[in-house]
Design an enzyme around this catalytic site. Structure first.
Site, mmCIF file in Angstrom:
data_model
loop_
_atom_site.group_PDB
_atom_site.id
_atom_site.type_symbol
_atom_site.label_atom_id
_atom_site.label_comp_id
_atom_site.label_asym_id
_atom_site.label_seq_id
_atom_site.Cartn_x
_atom_site.Cartn_y
_atom_site.Cartn_z
ATOM 1 N N HIS A 196 0.830 -1.198 0.000
ATOM 2 C CA HIS A 196 0.000 0.000 0.000
ATOM 3 C C HIS A 196 0.872 1.259 0.000
ATOM 4 O O HIS A 196 0.373 2.380 -0.030
ATOM 5 C CB HIS A 196 -0.902 -0.047 1.247
ATOM 6 C CG HIS A 196 -2.083 0.856 1.210
ATOM 7 N ND1 HIS A 196 -2.156 2.008 1.940
ATOM 8 C CD2 HIS A 196 -3.253 0.775 0.518
ATOM 9 C CE1 HIS A 196 -3.320 2.593 1.712
ATOM 10 N NE2 HIS A 196 -4.003 1.884 0.855
ATOM 11 N N LYS A 198 3.244 4.325 -1.020
ATOM 12 C CA LYS A 198 3.328 5.258 -2.143
ATOM 13 C C LYS A 198 4.618 6.044 -1.955
ATOM 14 O O LYS A 198 4.691 6.950 -1.126
ATOM 15 C CB LYS A 198 2.136 6.224 -2.154
ATOM 16 C CG LYS A 198 0.748 5.544 -2.176
ATOM 17 C CD LYS A 198 0.080 5.608 -0.827
ATOM 18 C CE LYS A 198 -1.343 5.074 -0.793
ATOM 19 N NZ LYS A 198 -1.584 3.754 -1.318
ATOM 20 N N ASP A 203 17.196 9.086 -8.297
ATOM 21 C CA ASP A 203 18.660 9.111 -8.217
ATOM 22 C C ASP A 203 19.166 8.895 -6.786
ATOM 23 O O ASP A 203 20.256 9.363 -6.442
ATOM 24 C CB ASP A 203 19.212 10.458 -8.732
ATOM 25 C CG ASP A 203 18.923 10.701 -10.200
ATOM 26 O OD1 ASP A 203 18.571 9.738 -10.906
ATOM 27 O OD2 ASP A 203 19.046 11.860 -10.639
ATOM 28 N N HIS A 411 -8.068 11.723 1.350
ATOM 29 C CA HIS A 411 -7.274 10.490 1.440
ATOM 30 C C HIS A 411 -6.027 10.700 2.307
ATOM 31 O O HIS A 411 -5.154 9.829 2.388
ATOM 32 C CB HIS A 411 -6.893 10.104 -0.007
ATOM 33 C CG HIS A 411 -6.453 8.705 -0.217
ATOM 34 N ND1 HIS A 411 -5.224 8.382 -0.742
ATOM 35 C CD2 HIS A 411 -7.071 7.518 0.002
ATOM 36 C CE1 HIS A 411 -5.108 7.075 -0.845
ATOM 37 N NE2 HIS A 411 -6.210 6.526 -0.398
ATOM 38 N N LYS A 413 -3.176 10.983 5.209
ATOM 39 C CA LYS A 413 -2.785 10.028 6.254
ATOM 40 C C LYS A 413 -1.631 10.628 7.046
ATOM 41 O O LYS A 413 -0.477 10.275 6.843
ATOM 42 C CB LYS A 413 -2.361 8.701 5.611
ATOM 43 C CG LYS A 413 -3.510 8.015 4.841
ATOM 44 C CD LYS A 413 -3.002 7.103 3.783
ATOM 45 C CE LYS A 413 -4.026 6.633 2.789
ATOM 46 N NZ LYS A 413 -5.413 6.628 3.098
ATOM 47 N N ASP A 418 2.355 18.847 18.957
ATOM 48 C CA ASP A 418 3.163 20.021 19.270
ATOM 49 C C ASP A 418 4.655 19.715 19.132
ATOM 50 O O ASP A 418 5.483 20.633 19.163
ATOM 51 C CB ASP A 418 2.852 20.520 20.693
ATOM 52 C CG ASP A 418 2.931 19.406 21.713
ATOM 53 O OD1 ASP A 418 2.137 18.449 21.618
ATOM 54 O OD2 ASP A 418 3.794 19.481 22.604
#
Ligand SMILES: *[C@@H]1O[C@H](CO)[C@@H](O)[C@H](O)[C@H]1NC(C)=O
Ligand SMILES: *[C@@H]1O[C@H](CO)[C@@H](O)[C@H](O)[C@H]1NC(C)=O
Ligand SMILES: *[C@@H]1O[C@H](CO)[C@@H](O)[C@H](O)[C@H]1NC(C)=O
Ligand SMILES: *[C@@H]1O[C@H](CO)[C@@H](O)[C@H](O)[C@H]1NC(C)=O
Ligand SMILES: *[C@@H]1O[C@H](CO)[C@@H](O)[C@H](O)[C@H]1NC(C)=O
Ligand SMILES: *[C@@H]1O[C@H](CO)[C@@H](O)[C@H](O)[C@H]1NC(C)=O
Ligand SMILES: *[C@@H]1O[C@H](CO)[C@@H](O)[C@H](O)[C@H]1NC(C)=O
Ligand SMILES: CC(=O)N[C@H]1CO[C@H](CO)[C@@H](O)[C@@H]1O
Length: 479
Positions: A196, A198, A203, A411, A413, A418
């Site tokens: 899942h 992403k 480089d 979407h 996440k 603080d």
């Protein structure tokens, strides 16, 4: 970058240079040594290393290679996709778009682009004809061009597609010789779960991590949040080791090893974050990974990172995730899973930390979610100074936009306290921390002076912008 080549140069000099050990008198020993080295190394040479750091040098190195120094060169920025039609008051927090950032990253690539991804529908504007699919098409064409015309090596680790739902995009890139593609089969490796993550690594120098899938909707129709790091070889090399794990597991018949090679170990984790200057702000950074069996020595698990960020908060914890559900929901039988929920309750009750959750409400929201959110919210006022607030973010749609499947949702996440910014790729249900792959970028400032421009402060502004907006609505009551 090209650590592989540097290593090769060093080896070359050592072997053949004026002070090298390769003297005619020791040829037989040398031949034996070279053979031993080949036998040991060859089976391991299949890392994504051709252009990037080879995972191949693995077991001979006792400790992880020191990362390239970053000095003060690392730049970081938040990156967002704001769905078409969403509007905030002028002067609100605003950051570069995912679309432009991805195009810039592809353009910046000189040697390699490594992408860890769930599924690919960048090009599917033909299937869901919508003018806003142009941006996805543009990213796809740019990748194709990098892989074919610019001699950039493109490595893609993807979740294994269902036979009835192939990844047309990556099949096409592979067929044109534009990319090497490997599929990670969670059913076989883990008995369930998905890749899942992403993640983009350019480089082994620049990185994107965030919520955006390789989907045209993630650029135009879904609200996404991520971070981009530029000129940051030290972090890119560390994150590259997470890609190496996926790449190795994408080989046919790969198994999760009992012990990962030392080259994939990391010195940077919760207890020992990397000390790095981000935009000139001295920061402490590490990258966590899930599931636990994908974590070589030293890699903090994503769940332990989240719990530690919650535990270290002193004033507030703001969370923005699509799904929040203290259960495992993709298992055959759903079960209660309270690790994060307990930590939030403890923060609110034991330490009087102000907790806010901003969860998504859309067509696919599970009916159980408002029950759990109301249960958390109900703690407010149970004792003096206990405050847990919850809102649900709705992305409104025109009748045309409503026709686009799986779009028009927040979407995001992430979590901001603080003390710390946490930018992840997982929804918050138990599954993501048990058998599903995801990563978290954890950033805090190394001194206690509040810096209005730090990544943490900017993430707080993004949260408050959304929380204060008319898109944030009360949790529906449940009977
Ligand atoms: C393409 O890249 C490979 C490896 O990065 C390099 O060996 C080769 O010389 C390059 N070819 C051209 C035409 O630039
Ligand atoms: C990265 O470094 C290069 C070379 O020093 C510089 O030209 C470029 O502007 C830097 N990029 C960022 C985003 O700081
Ligand atoms: C980080 O660097 C600062 C100064 O550059 C130093 O004072 C501090 O001890 C370092 N922290 C860690 C965890 O290495
Ligand atoms: C949700 O789904 C229903 C029926 O499938 C549809 O009529 C409605 O327009 C959808 N709403 C949104 C916001 O997509
Ligand atoms: C930051 O503040 C905490 C207490 O609030 C203290 O324990 C810690 O030593 C401080 N760190 C630095 C680098 O000043
Ligand atoms: C870092 O600098 C870039 C410009 O170089 C800016 O776009 C970004 O907002 C800055 N990020 C932070 C966290 O200060
Ligand atoms: C959100 O609203 C609160 C109080 O209503 C205010 O203090 C804060 O500055 C606002 N923040 C943003 C980013 O709008
Ligand atoms: C594991 C899993 O199924 N995750 C889901 C998380 O949410 C996204 C967006 O709805 C889904 O596409 C994923 O399938």
């Amino acid at each position: 970058m090209l650590r592989g080549d540097h290593d090769a140069d060093a080896l070359h000099n050592a072997r053949w240079g004026p002070r090298g050990w390769f003297k005619p008198s020791c040829v037989p020993i040398s031949v034996i040594l070279v053979l031993i080295v080949l036998v040991v190394l060859l089976p391991l040479m299949d890392g994504p290393g051709r252009a990037a750091a080879p995972a191949g040098a693995a077991p001979t190195t006792p400790a992880p290679a020191p990362p390239a120094p970053c000095g003060a060169s690392c730049r970081i920025s938040l990156v967002e996709s704001i769905p078409e039609g969403l509007q905030y008051p002028s002067g609100s927090a605003s950051h570069p778009s995912t679309h432009q950032t991805w195009l810039d990253l592809i353009q910046a690539a000189e040697y390699s682009i490594e992408i860890a991804s769930f599924y690919w529908t960048l090009q599917q504007g033909e299937v869901y004809p919508d003018p806003s699919s142009k941006q996805g098409e543009q990213v796809f064409q740019s990748l194709l061009e990098a892989g074919t015309k610019r001699n950039v090596s493109v490595f893609i680790a993807q979740n294994k597609p269902e036979p009835k739902q192939p990844n047309i995009d990556t099949d096409f890139l592979a067929s044109k010789g534009a990319a090497q593609v490997r599929s990670v089969d969670f059913q076989r490796l883990m008995g369930g779960g998905v890749l899942h993550t992403k993640l983009w690594i350019i480089d082994r120098t620049h990185v994107y991590v965030g919520s955006a899938n390789m989907d045209w909707r993630s650029l135009a129709q879904v609200k996404e949040l991520g971070a981009v790091l530029y000129n940051c070889t030290c972090l890119a090399n560390d994150i590259g080791k997470i890609f190496d794990v996926y790449w190795s597991l994408g080989q046919p018949n790969a198994q999760i090893p009992g012990m990962w090679p030392d080259t994939l170990s990391t010195p940077y984790g919760i207890q020992t974050p990397m000390n790095v200057s981000l935009n000139g702000t001295d920061s402490l950074v590490y990258v966590s990974s899930s599931p636990p069996s994908f974590c070589p020595n030293g890699r903090s698990t994503d769940l332990s990172a989240i719990l530690s960020v919650i535990d270290e908060a002193e004033k507030f914890i703001y969370i923005s995730v699509m799904d929040y559900i203290p259960m495992t929901i993709y298992t055959a039988k759903s079960r209660l899973w309270t690790d994060i929920d307990d930590a939030l309750r403890a923060a609110a009750i034991n330490r009087n930390i102000h907790v806010r959750l901003l969860i998504s409400l859309w067509n696919h929201t599970r009916p159980a979610i408002p029950h759990f959110l109301n249960s958390l919210r109900a703690l407010s006022g149970a004792y003096k100074n206990v405050l847990v607030e919850v809102k649900m973010f709705v992305v409104p749609s025109t009748p045309e936009q409503k026709k686009i499947p799986f779009a028009r949702v927040n979407h995001n996440k992430y979590m901001v306290t603080d003390k710390t910014a946490y930018i992840g790729t997982s929804n918050w249900s138990g599954d993501y921390f048990i058998n599903t792959a995801g990563v978290g970028l954890v950033v805090s400032e190394s001194n206690n002076e509040s810096d209005d421009n730090s990544l943490r402060a900017q993430l707080q502004s993004v949260f408050e912008r959304d929380w204060n907006s008319s898109y944030a609505q009360p949790v529906p009551s449940v009977q």
